[in-house]
Design an enzyme around this catalytic site. Structure first.
Site, mmCIF file in Angstrom:
data_model
loop_
_atom_site.group_PDB
_atom_site.id
_atom_site.type_symbol
_atom_site.label_atom_id
_atom_site.label_comp_id
_atom_site.label_asym_id
_atom_site.label_seq_id
_atom_site.Cartn_x
_atom_site.Cartn_y
_atom_site.Cartn_z
ATOM 1 N N ASN A 47 0.830 -1.214 0.000
ATOM 2 C CA ASN A 47 0.000 0.000 0.000
ATOM 3 C C ASN A 47 0.862 1.260 0.000
ATOM 4 O O ASN A 47 0.339 2.366 0.108
ATOM 5 C CB ASN A 47 -0.973 0.012 1.192
ATOM 6 N N SER A 68 10.705 -12.201 13.856
ATOM 7 C CA SER A 68 11.818 -11.377 14.357
ATOM 8 C C SER A 68 12.420 -11.998 15.604
ATOM 9 O O SER A 68 11.718 -12.634 16.395
ATOM 10 C CB SER A 68 11.265 -9.990 14.683
ATOM 11 N N TYR A 115 4.677 -3.961 19.006
ATOM 12 C CA TYR A 115 5.211 -4.530 17.757
ATOM 13 C C TYR A 115 5.686 -5.966 17.978
ATOM 14 O O TYR A 115 5.323 -6.881 17.236
ATOM 15 C CB TYR A 115 6.376 -3.670 17.223
ATOM 16 N N LYS A 125 4.391 -9.903 16.469
ATOM 17 C CA LYS A 125 5.155 -10.990 15.832
ATOM 18 C C LYS A 125 4.868 -12.308 16.546
ATOM 19 O O LYS A 125 4.704 -13.351 15.906
ATOM 20 C CB LYS A 125 6.655 -10.674 15.864
ATOM 21 N N ASP A 165 15.964 -1.528 25.495
ATOM 22 C CA ASP A 165 17.005 -2.289 24.782
ATOM 23 C C ASP A 165 17.427 -3.514 25.590
ATOM 24 O O ASP A 165 17.526 -3.460 26.810
ATOM 25 C CB ASP A 165 18.254 -1.418 24.567
HETATM 26 P P1 NAD Z 1 9.393 -1.983 5.400
HETATM 27 O O1 NAD Z 1 8.536 -1.031 6.160
HETATM 28 O O2 NAD Z 1 10.520 -1.440 4.609
HETATM 29 O O3 NAD Z 1 8.484 -2.867 4.431
HETATM 30 C C1 NAD Z 1 7.168 -3.220 4.764
HETATM 31 C C2 NAD Z 1 6.286 -2.864 3.575
HETATM 32 O O4 NAD Z 1 4.955 -3.266 3.866
HETATM 33 C C3 NAD Z 1 6.275 -1.385 3.258
HETATM 34 O O5 NAD Z 1 6.588 -1.217 1.890
HETATM 35 C C4 NAD Z 1 4.842 -0.956 3.557
HETATM 36 O O6 NAD Z 1 4.393 0.053 2.675
HETATM 37 C C5 NAD Z 1 4.078 -2.264 3.393
HETATM 38 N N1 NAD Z 1 2.844 -2.362 4.187
HETATM 39 C C6 NAD Z 1 2.699 -2.164 5.518
HETATM 40 N N2 NAD Z 1 1.419 -2.381 5.876
HETATM 41 C C7 NAD Z 1 0.743 -2.731 4.744
HETATM 42 C C8 NAD Z 1 -0.613 -3.058 4.477
HETATM 43 N N3 NAD Z 1 -1.546 -3.047 5.425
HETATM 44 N N4 NAD Z 1 -0.948 -3.371 3.202
HETATM 45 C C9 NAD Z 1 -0.019 -3.360 2.212
HETATM 46 N N5 NAD Z 1 1.273 -3.054 2.422
HETATM 47 C C10 NAD Z 1 1.648 -2.730 3.674
HETATM 48 O O7 NAD Z 1 9.925 -3.071 6.467
HETATM 49 P P2 NAD Z 1 11.077 -4.158 6.330
HETATM 50 O O8 NAD Z 1 12.220 -3.715 7.162
HETATM 51 O O9 NAD Z 1 11.286 -4.515 4.917
HETATM 52 O O10 NAD Z 1 10.403 -5.356 7.103
HETATM 53 C C11 NAD Z 1 9.696 -6.388 6.421
HETATM 54 C C12 NAD Z 1 9.169 -7.379 7.440
HETATM 55 O O11 NAD Z 1 10.250 -7.897 8.199
HETATM 56 C C13 NAD Z 1 8.204 -6.781 8.459
HETATM 57 O O12 NAD Z 1 7.207 -7.737 8.733
HETATM 58 C C14 NAD Z 1 9.068 -6.558 9.674
HETATM 59 O O13 NAD Z 1 8.308 -6.585 10.863
HETATM 60 C C15 NAD Z 1 9.994 -7.758 9.584
HETATM 61 N N6 NAD Z 1 11.272 -7.563 10.284
HETATM 62 C C16 NAD Z 1 12.035 -6.467 9.983
HETATM 63 C C17 NAD Z 1 13.230 -6.270 10.657
HETATM 64 C C18 NAD Z 1 14.071 -5.060 10.388
HETATM 65 O O14 NAD Z 1 14.904 -4.701 11.236
HETATM 66 N N7 NAD Z 1 13.933 -4.390 9.254
HETATM 67 C C19 NAD Z 1 13.643 -7.201 11.617
HETATM 68 C C20 NAD Z 1 12.857 -8.312 11.882
HETATM 69 C C21 NAD Z 1 11.658 -8.476 11.201
HETATM 70 C C1 WQD Z 2 20.925 -1.890 17.470
HETATM 71 C C2 WQD Z 2 21.881 -1.487 18.577
HETATM 72 C C3 WQD Z 2 20.977 0.140 20.091
HETATM 73 C C4 WQD Z 2 20.675 3.472 17.334
HETATM 74 C C5 WQD Z 2 15.216 -3.412 16.436
HETATM 75 C C6 WQD Z 2 13.898 -3.962 16.872
HETATM 76 C C7 WQD Z 2 13.828 -5.425 16.620
HETATM 77 C C8 WQD Z 2 14.160 -5.753 15.172
HETATM 78 C C9 WQD Z 2 15.430 -5.115 14.750
HETATM 79 C C10 WQD Z 2 12.160 -5.872 13.886
HETATM 80 C C11 WQD Z 2 21.191 -1.363 19.937
HETATM 81 C C12 WQD Z 2 22.154 0.709 19.353
HETATM 82 C C13 WQD Z 2 20.920 2.228 17.871
HETATM 83 C C14 WQD Z 2 21.470 4.571 17.736
HETATM 84 C C15 WQD Z 2 22.705 3.091 19.169
HETATM 85 N N1 WQD Z 2 13.168 -5.253 14.280
HETATM 86 N N2 WQD Z 2 21.898 2.037 18.787
HETATM 87 N N3 WQD Z 2 22.471 4.333 18.643
HETATM 88 O O1 WQD Z 2 17.072 -2.428 18.852
HETATM 89 O O2 WQD Z 2 18.427 -4.436 18.108
HETATM 90 O O3 WQD Z 2 16.236 -4.075 17.156
HETATM 91 O O4 WQD Z 2 15.398 -3.713 15.048
HETATM 92 O O5 WQD Z 2 11.704 -6.926 14.224
HETATM 93 O O6 WQD Z 2 12.545 -5.837 16.944
HETATM 94 O O7 WQD Z 2 13.753 -3.700 18.260
HETATM 95 O O8 WQD Z 2 18.064 -2.560 16.509
HETATM 96 O O9 WQD Z 2 19.220 -0.971 15.047
HETATM 97 O O10 WQD Z 2 17.623 -0.073 16.784
HETATM 98 O O11 WQD Z 2 19.791 -1.042 17.518
HETATM 99 O O12 WQD Z 2 23.620 2.933 20.019
HETATM 100 O O13 WQD Z 2 21.287 5.710 17.325
HETATM 101 O O14 WQD Z 2 22.376 -0.163 18.281
HETATM 102 O O15 WQD Z 2 20.970 0.572 21.432
HETATM 103 O O16 WQD Z 2 22.086 -1.808 20.903
HETATM 104 P P1 WQD Z 2 17.474 -3.357 17.781
HETATM 105 P P2 WQD Z 2 18.626 -1.085 16.389
#
Ligand code: NAD
Ligand code: WQD
Length: 337
Positions: free
Chosen positions: A29, A122, A147, A151, A296
């Site tokens: 979206n 995650s 969040y 998950k 954290d």
């Molecule tokens: P992102 O926000 O870049 O990508 C998610 C996409 O989903 C976006 O393009 C957004 O527009 C779309 N979206 C959200 N809600 C929607 C809806 N209702 N309908 C249609 N599209 C929708 O995020 P990402 O970093 O690519 O993460 C992808 C997945 O991986 C997510 O489920 C996130 O929770 C999970 N994840 C991400 C991380 C991370 O650190 N990036 C870590 C662990 C898990």
């Molecule tokens: C990494 C490390 C910060 C920013 C998050 C979500 C987790 C997962 C991944 C989706 C930490 C430190 C960060 C800054 C810093 N996402 N930091 N200065 O917190 O491990 O995880 O993203 O599922 O659910 O919580 O990732 O990149 O935010 O931080 O010192 O300006 O860097 O304290 O130790 P995090 P992050």
């Protein structure tokens, strides 16, 4: 079907799926991404994926989508809201988007007979684990944020739906900390506003958008006192999705619902990450040590044995190369030579 395919991980995965010969239909979206990402994917692969823009929370649209594309063989569900801090402020937005979207997809999957789904989970589901590294059977902990809780509940929804409907198979992939960008610098991470995550903050500081990086805490029980994470290169991560889809389509799963940790297996501290950035790019980073960030955890990294052995997948890119890719992408975005 790749939901969230114009997002950060979804776009890199679309590239790898197309490189592997899959035909990809992206649903997004554009709430957290841009249509321009399709240009980047096309430039890299020579193929423009089919794109459908709608909101997965709208069940009738999800239903119409599946009736329009009856040949879909597998779904990778990335679409979700993902900002931990925002989820604390707006829990209902997170619960609605992340739960309703998955439920709508699963309902249509059952109705239209689509057998396979890969779900983006995650490492947040582990909280601060009692033992490291974490294996897939390390107990999950109560989530620290709405969040994180979405998950956990999403995993349960998937587990229970598959238990009741064995015609569906699913794989939940628990990502550790995805970082970096495609080596072409044609796609990468596009954080909105001030980045909360470490690597985009590092690259934006180096690019001059932020005056300094704040290192949150140097009094943790770690190698140098700063917090430790498992930073996984986004292209390596994307490739694991291709392997997961292959596994489902080739009926190689050992159970209807499987879980894999996707990380490198090594922990890297914040200060080590900063150093890796400086070494890889030759750019000196202005940083300051400040207090811990609320919520954290101290340290986490993955035991990747199960993914390595069962999927035959391994993260290959080192932290320095990954940092360089993130920097090239940032420079491209900002027009820095
Ligand atoms: P992102 O926000 O870049 O990508 C998610 C996409 O989903 C976006 O393009 C957004 O527009 C779309 N979206 C959200 N809600 C929607 C809806 N209702 N309908 C249609 N599209 C929708 O995020 P990402 O970093 O690519 O993460 C992808 C997945 O991986 C997510 O489920 C996130 O929770 C999970 N994840 C991400 C991380 C991370 O650190 N990036 C870590 C662990 C898990
Ligand atoms: C990494 C490390 C910060 C920013 C998050 C979500 C987790 C997962 C991944 C989706 C930490 C430190 C960060 C800054 C810093 N996402 N930091 N200065 O917190 O491990 O995880 O993203 O599922 O659910 O919580 O990732 O990149 O935010 O931080 O010192 O300006 O860097 O304290 O130790 P995090 P992050």
């Amino acid at each position: 079907m790749v939901t969230g395919g114009t997002g950060y991980i979804g776009s890199h995965t679309t590239v790898e799926l197309q490189n592997a010969g899959y035909e990809v239909i992206i649903v997004d979206n554009l709430s957290n991404s841009s249509r321009d990402v399709l240009d980047g994917i096309e430039k890299i692969t020579g193929i423009r994926p089919i794109f459908e823009q709608f909101d997965l929370m709208e069940g009738d649209k999800v239903d119409s989508f599946f009736s329009k594309y009856p040949k879909i063989e597998a779904i990778i569900h990335f679409a979700a809201s993902k900002a931990v801090g925002e989820s604390v402020e707006k829990p209902l937005l997170y619960y609605r988007n992340n739960l309703v979207s998955l439920i709508n997809i699963l309902e249509s999957q059952l109705k239209y007979g689509v057998s396979n789904i890969v779900f983006s989970s995650s490492c947040t589901v582990y909280g601060q684990p009692d033992q490291l590294p974490v294996t897939e059977s390390t107990p999950r902990k109560d989530a620290e944020s709405p969040y994180g809780n979405t998950k956990r509940v999403n995993e349960d929804i998937l587990h229970d739906t598959i238990a009741a409907n064995p015609q569906i198979k699913g794989i939940a992939l628990r990502y550790f900390n995805p970082v970096g960008a495609h080596p072409s610098a044609l796609i990468g991470e596009l954080p909105l506003g001030i980045p909360a995550n470490l690597v985009p903050f590092i690259t934006q500081t180096a690019a001059g958008l932020r005056s300094e990086l704040k290192v949150f805490g140097n009094d943790y029980n770690t190698v140098d006192g700063s917090a430790v994470r498992d930073y996984i290169n986004v292209v390596d991560l994307a490739k694991a999705h291709v392997v997961a889809v292959n596994r489902l389509l080739e009926n190689k799963s050992k159970a209807g619902y499987e879980i894999f940790n996707l990380g490198t297996g090594s922990g890297v501290s914040v200060l080590e990450a900063v150093n890796a950035f400086e070494v890889a790019t030759g750019v000196k980073l202005n940083y300051k040590i400040v207090g811990r960030r609320a919520g954290d955890i101290e340290k986490i990294w993955a035991d990747t044995t199960f993914a390595n052995e069962e999927l035959g997948w391994k993260a290959e890119t080192g932290i320095e190369e990954t940092m360089l890719s993130a920097w090239r992408w940032e420079k491209k975005l900002r027009g820095i030579e």
